[in-house]
Design a protein around this motif. Structure first.
Motif, mmCIF file in Angstrom:
data_model
loop_
_atom_site.group_PDB
_atom_site.id
_atom_site.type_symbol
_atom_site.label_atom_id
_atom_site.label_comp_id
_atom_site.label_asym_id
_atom_site.label_seq_id
_atom_site.Cartn_x
_atom_site.Cartn_y
_atom_site.Cartn_z
ATOM 1 N N ASP A 466 0.834 -1.203 0.000
ATOM 2 C CA ASP A 466 0.000 0.000 0.000
ATOM 3 C C ASP A 466 0.864 1.246 0.000
ATOM 4 O O ASP A 466 2.088 1.174 0.073
ATOM 5 N N THR A 468 0.763 3.907 2.146
ATOM 6 C CA THR A 468 0.894 4.730 3.359
ATOM 7 C C THR A 468 2.360 4.911 3.753
ATOM 8 O O THR A 468 2.729 5.902 4.361
ATOM 9 N N GLU A 471 3.876 8.181 2.432
ATOM 10 C CA GLU A 471 3.495 9.364 3.194
ATOM 11 C C GLU A 471 4.284 9.466 4.496
ATOM 12 O O GLU A 471 4.822 10.510 4.846
#
Lengths: 541, 132, 314
Positions: A466, A468, A471
């Motif tokens: 993913d 994330t 970030e």
């Protein structure tokens, strides 16, 4: 004059594993059969050590690295809890190419193919609460290797571990990047200066560290033949040796620290012949051409990985069989360490289950097949000896070509070959030839051009990464940049640039200083890009 | 020479992925089929690919993908083509799991070629995409 | 509206106006030859102002693409708007080509400069027939200079000289290169010599060798005729070293051509060259048609040819 007594002396002095060296049916077997040279004897065709796997199995070194430094740190701790002592680190693409996680090039890549390392802070987290004096770390990185090694050294320092106690390997084989993997930053000659600086530095300060893992794996993955893999890899090795010698280093001292990394592809006997030829060639050249007198500097010690390019997306479970056979060839070839691919890797990063099966495969070869009871068990078999000779013969033809290209220097020949597209051209030709054979049905790949029943089965569960991580990592980087002393960073980068401009200065000390200011990997790489330039390849198809 | 105008195709890889074995094989396949391959190679951006496609008046763009980046990179290329108002077909080659093929096709990719796709399939895919 | 749907006149108008896609499409039509290419010639001829055409040739691996890339990055800083035709050979067997010169010239896009990859398309061993037409198109669109970058093997360097005002020959340090340059007839066509990779060993030796050869040609009177001795420029293209010096030499050559009236002379030669190759293309079809079903009839080939020539030219 028989070498048997010397071999016996060496064997008897070796501490052996506490297992019965018998067949499954209880028949005791001799450690070695056949003729000289015997294992552990120059030119080491039959193996580097008299007792082979009777004393120590190959290291079952499985690659890991993904997500943030914390994720990988957790995985490391798990490995150590389970009794492992080797930590093998994969880095993400931006890190491999000298870019930070906030670079436009990093979009979609942060933490995917490996762990993201932007500053020393990430390295600190990566190895948090791990006693670096008691583990062996392998780092698979090339272009920015010097900066990453500097970070590792700084982490050791901060946790009270002296350089001399740090054990491990860094791939740092820049020559094969121009030929195959394409993870280069600067042009060849300045890059060689970086590598020889690292060899020099580690020889003097880090006796437990292997500064270069001279690799054929990627050359083979790019499409070369077995002989090309063998020859290009060893030639790159010779090039590093010549560069280090030209810098005044002692061949016996740095020679001991060089190691290799080969592919284990599907043609069983070709691979075994290749490994045996590699040991023989390296020993002859190190002794004969480069004047090594310490046998340890003549030894071609190598890590092997099963061929990623042989894995099929069609009927992926078949890959388990492929990997098992390839692993067996590596064991019969005497590899020092082995990574087995997971069966689902043709499509995505491996799932945990698939990774476990890959490890079990090695364990089955090691503990159930009995091949580890005898050193170089295929030695003396007519086909195997012929294949070994043939691999050596083909390699020597390539060495002769490079020698001529370089007017008597393999190093210059390798530079010339990179420059004029020789390596990439040969590899592209071999890749195309193979593709045409498969296309024409002359070479069968099960599930691909024959035996295709079963292809319609649902594809296995694939690992999805993913976003994330990206970030999170960007935020971490922002925080580090905010908290650090930017004046110190600028000063350190300026020092680094000055050092880069002066070929007589070893780059490692200024790099260590720079990483300690929390300069980012990209900032450091850019400082060197400013001085060395960047490499753009030719389109040789 | 043949009556059909020569097909000109830009071949490239987006992003940092350095696996170029497949794209080089495809370049030769297309050359052997009489096409002109403008080979951009590694580490291209959507901007550099579009600039090349314009200057070369390319009939198609072929991108090669390996590092599971297809779900991000293919749409990025399509979006860039859209924004530049450049209506030429995009062909994707490389590692694309079956379940993602319909997603890419729905997004507007003209053809998807798996690893080791036979030469005939590659050539046909390009010819069909160009004449569509 | 896609540029592919425009009429030739509208297309050329857009191209001259600066529309990069229109320029690209125009070049495609020129490359295809035939009637439409002739239309393009008619439309671009009046707008062509006489851009400086520079041929860049030399052995494979000499660094021409990198050098050309440096030039097109540098020239806009001097207020110029360069265009490049990067020529690579088509496969004689399949007619296809792999055009990879752009790789080392990157990042010029959108900066005013323009790069176009060209395949020789059946014109074996020589420059593409379309090159003069493409040069004219670039000229009409306001690009100046137009650089033609090719590999100098076989006929190519002679063709380049025929298509360019200034020919730059690129060699590398090494005992063979200067000798090879002489053998290949490059000495006659070179207006500027470049020794690229000048940071390597042997660069000065190669320069001495070239100077010696130029001295000899001076002795043979060649230089007296032209009043010009090709300079030797040292470059390290990857580092951008010597690029301005190279451009200075090119502009100095241009000035020399203008001052001695040789520019008109060369332009006239280029005109003749283009007309000649167009005639060749036109007649080639007729020649093939006339000889397709020929069978030996007892007469010698010479006699047969004489008779057919009479028919064709009648």
């Amino acid at each position: 004059m028989s070498e048997q007594p010397r071999w016996r002396e060496h064997y008897d002095a070796t501490h052996l594993r506490d297992v019965p060296f018998e067949t499954m049916s209880g028949v005791p077997v001799d450690p070695v059969h056949g003729d000289e040279p015997l294992p552990g004897q120059y030119p080491f065709t039959r193996g580097l050590h008299a007792a082979g796997y009777r004393s120590r199995l190959w290291t079952m070194r499985m690659f890991a690295g993904f997500g943030t430094a914390e994720d990988t740190n957790a995985r490391f701790k798990e490995i150590l809890r389970n009794g492992g002592t080797g930590l093998s680190t994969a880095f993400d693409m931006p890190t491999l190419m000298g870019y930070d996680s906030d670079s436009p090039w990093a979009l979609g890549e942060v933490g995917r193919a490996g762990v993201a390392v932007d500053t020393l802070r990430d390295m600190e987290d990566l190895y948090a609460d791990i006693d670096l004096s008691s583990v062996s770390t392998s780092m698979t990185i090339n272009g920015p290797a010097a900066a990453v090694l500097a970070m590792y050294i700084a982490v050791g320092e901060k946790s009270g571990v002296a350089r001399a106690d740090l054990a491990g390997t860094i791939q740092n084989d820049i020559l094969k990047e121009y030929q195959a993997q394409k993870e280069y930053i600067y042009p060849p000659r300045p890059s060689m200066r970086i590598v020889t600086d690292m060899i020099h530095y580690t020889s003097a300060e880090m006796p437990k560290w292997h500064p270069v893992s001279i690799s054929g794996y990627h050359i083979r993955e790019a499409g070369s033949t077995a002989a090309q893999e063998l020859a290009f890899t060893l030639a790159n090795g010779f090039a590093y040796v010549e560069a280090a010698l030209a810098g005044g280093q002692d061949v016996d001292q740095f020679g001991r620290r060089l190691s290799f990394f080969f592919n284990a592809h599907s043609d069983f006997f070709e691979e075994i012949g290749k490994y045996r030829a590699a040991r023989r060639i390296w020993a002859r050249w190190m002794k004969g051409r480069y004047g090594a007198t310490d046998e340890r500097a003549m030894m071609c010690r190598f890590h092997t990985q099963t061929a990623g390019v042989s894995l099929t997306a069609q009927q992926p479970e078949n890959n388990i069989a492929r990997v098992a056979i390839q692993a067996l060839s590596a064991a019969l070839g005497g590899t020092q360490s082995l990574h087995t691919d997971s069966f689902d890797e043709a499509l995505a990063l491996p799932t945990e289950k698939a990774a476990r099966i890959a490890l079990r495969t090695q364990q089955i070869v090691a503990h159930e097949t009995g091949v580890t009871n005898v050193v170089d068990p295929l030695g003396g078999a007519p086909y195997v000896e012929w294949m070994t000779d043939e691999m050596e013969r083909q390699a020597e033809v390539i060495f002769a070509h490079l020698d001529e290209l370089g007017n008597g220097s393999i190093l210059e020949g390798v530079y010339a070959g990179i420059d004029n597209g020789y390596f990439v051209g040969e590899i592209a030709d071999s890749a195309y030839r193979f593709e045409r054979e498969v296309n024409a049905g002359r070479r069968i790949i099960v599930g691909v051009n024959d035996f295709v029943e079963g292809n319609e089965d649902d594809q296995t569960n694939l690992l999805r990464i993913d976003s994330t991580t990206e970030e999170l990592q960007r935020k971490r980087l922002e925080t580090v940049k905010h908290e650090r002393d930017s004046v110190a960073v600028e000063a350190a980068l300026a020092s680094l640039r000055r050092a880069a401009e002066d070929a007589s200065v070893n780059l490692m000390p200024p790099l260590i200083d720079a990483v300690k200011t929390y300069a980012t990997e990209e900032e450091i790489s850019n400082a060197m890009r400013d001085v060395f330039g960047t490499y753009v390849e030719q389109a040789i198809v | 020479m043949s009556a059909e105008p020569v097909i000109r195709i830009v071949l490239a890889k987006l992003g940092l992925d350095g696996h170029d074995r497949g794209i080089k094989v495809v370049a030769r396949i297309l050359r052997d089929a009489g096409m002109e391959v403008i080979y951009l190679g590694l580490r291209q951006t959507t901007a550099s690919i579009i600039a090349a496609a314009e200057e070369e008046d390319a009939d198609a763009i072929g991108l090669s993908m390996h590092n599971a980046g297809h779900l991000a990179l293919a749409p990025a290329m399509l979006a860039a083509l859209d924004e530049a108002d450049l209506d030429i077909p995009l062909i994707i080659g490389g590692i694309v799991p079956d379940q993602d093929v319909p997603i890419l096709e729905a997004a507007g990719v003209a053809a998807i070629l798996g690893p080791g796709a036979p030469a005939e399939e590659v050539v046909a895919a390009v010819r069909n995409a160009v004449s569509a | 509206m896609s540029v592919r749907e425009l009429s030739s006149a509208d297309l050329v108008e857009r191209a001259i106006d600066g529309d990069r896609r229109a320029i690209g499409r125009t070049l495609t039509l020129v490359e295809r030859g035939g009637e439409i290419a002739d239309q393009i010639t008619e439309l671009t001829h009046p707008a062509a102002k006489g851009s400086h055409v520079v041929g860049i040739t030399g052995a494979p691996g000499a660094g021409k693409s990198t050098l050309t890339g440096q030039l097109i990055r540098h020239l806009p800083t001097l207020g110029l708007r360069p265009a490049v035709l990067a020529v690579d050979p088509s496969s004689p067997l399949t007619g296809g080509a792999i055009l990879g010169d752009r790789v080392r010239m990157d990042d010029v896009a959108g900066d005013g400069g323009f790069i176009r990859s060209v395949a020789t398309r059946g014109h074996a061993g020589g420059l593409a027939l379309s090159v003069p037409g493409s040069v004219r198109a670039f000229d009409a669109c306001g690009f100046d200079p137009v650089l033609i970058e090719t590999v100098g093997v076989g006929q190519v360097e002679v063709d380049v000289a025929g298509a360019a005002d200034t020919t730059v020959v690129v060699v590398n340090p090494g005992w063979g290169d200067a000798v090879q340059a002489n053998k290949a007839g490059l000495l006659e066509v070179a207006d500027v010599f470049v020794i690229n990779k000048a940071d390597r060993d042997g660069a000065n030796d190669t320069r001495r060798d070239l100077e010696l050869m130029l001295d000899l040609s001076h002795v043979s009177g060649h230089e007296d005729e032209t009043g010009y001795r090709p300079p030797i420029i040292m470059t390290t293209a990857t580092a951008g070293d010597g690029v301005q010096a190279l451009w200075d030499a090119v502009t100095a050559h241009r000035t020399h051509l203008e001052a001695t009236g040789q520019l008109e002379h060369r332009r006239a030669a280029r005109f003749r060259y283009e007309v000649r190759s167009r005639l060749g293309t036109r007649f080639e079809a007729s020649i093939i048609a006339a000889t397709a079903d020929l069978e030996p009839d007892g007469r010698s080939p010479a006699a047969v040819a004489v008779e057919l020539a009479g028919h064709l030219l009648a």
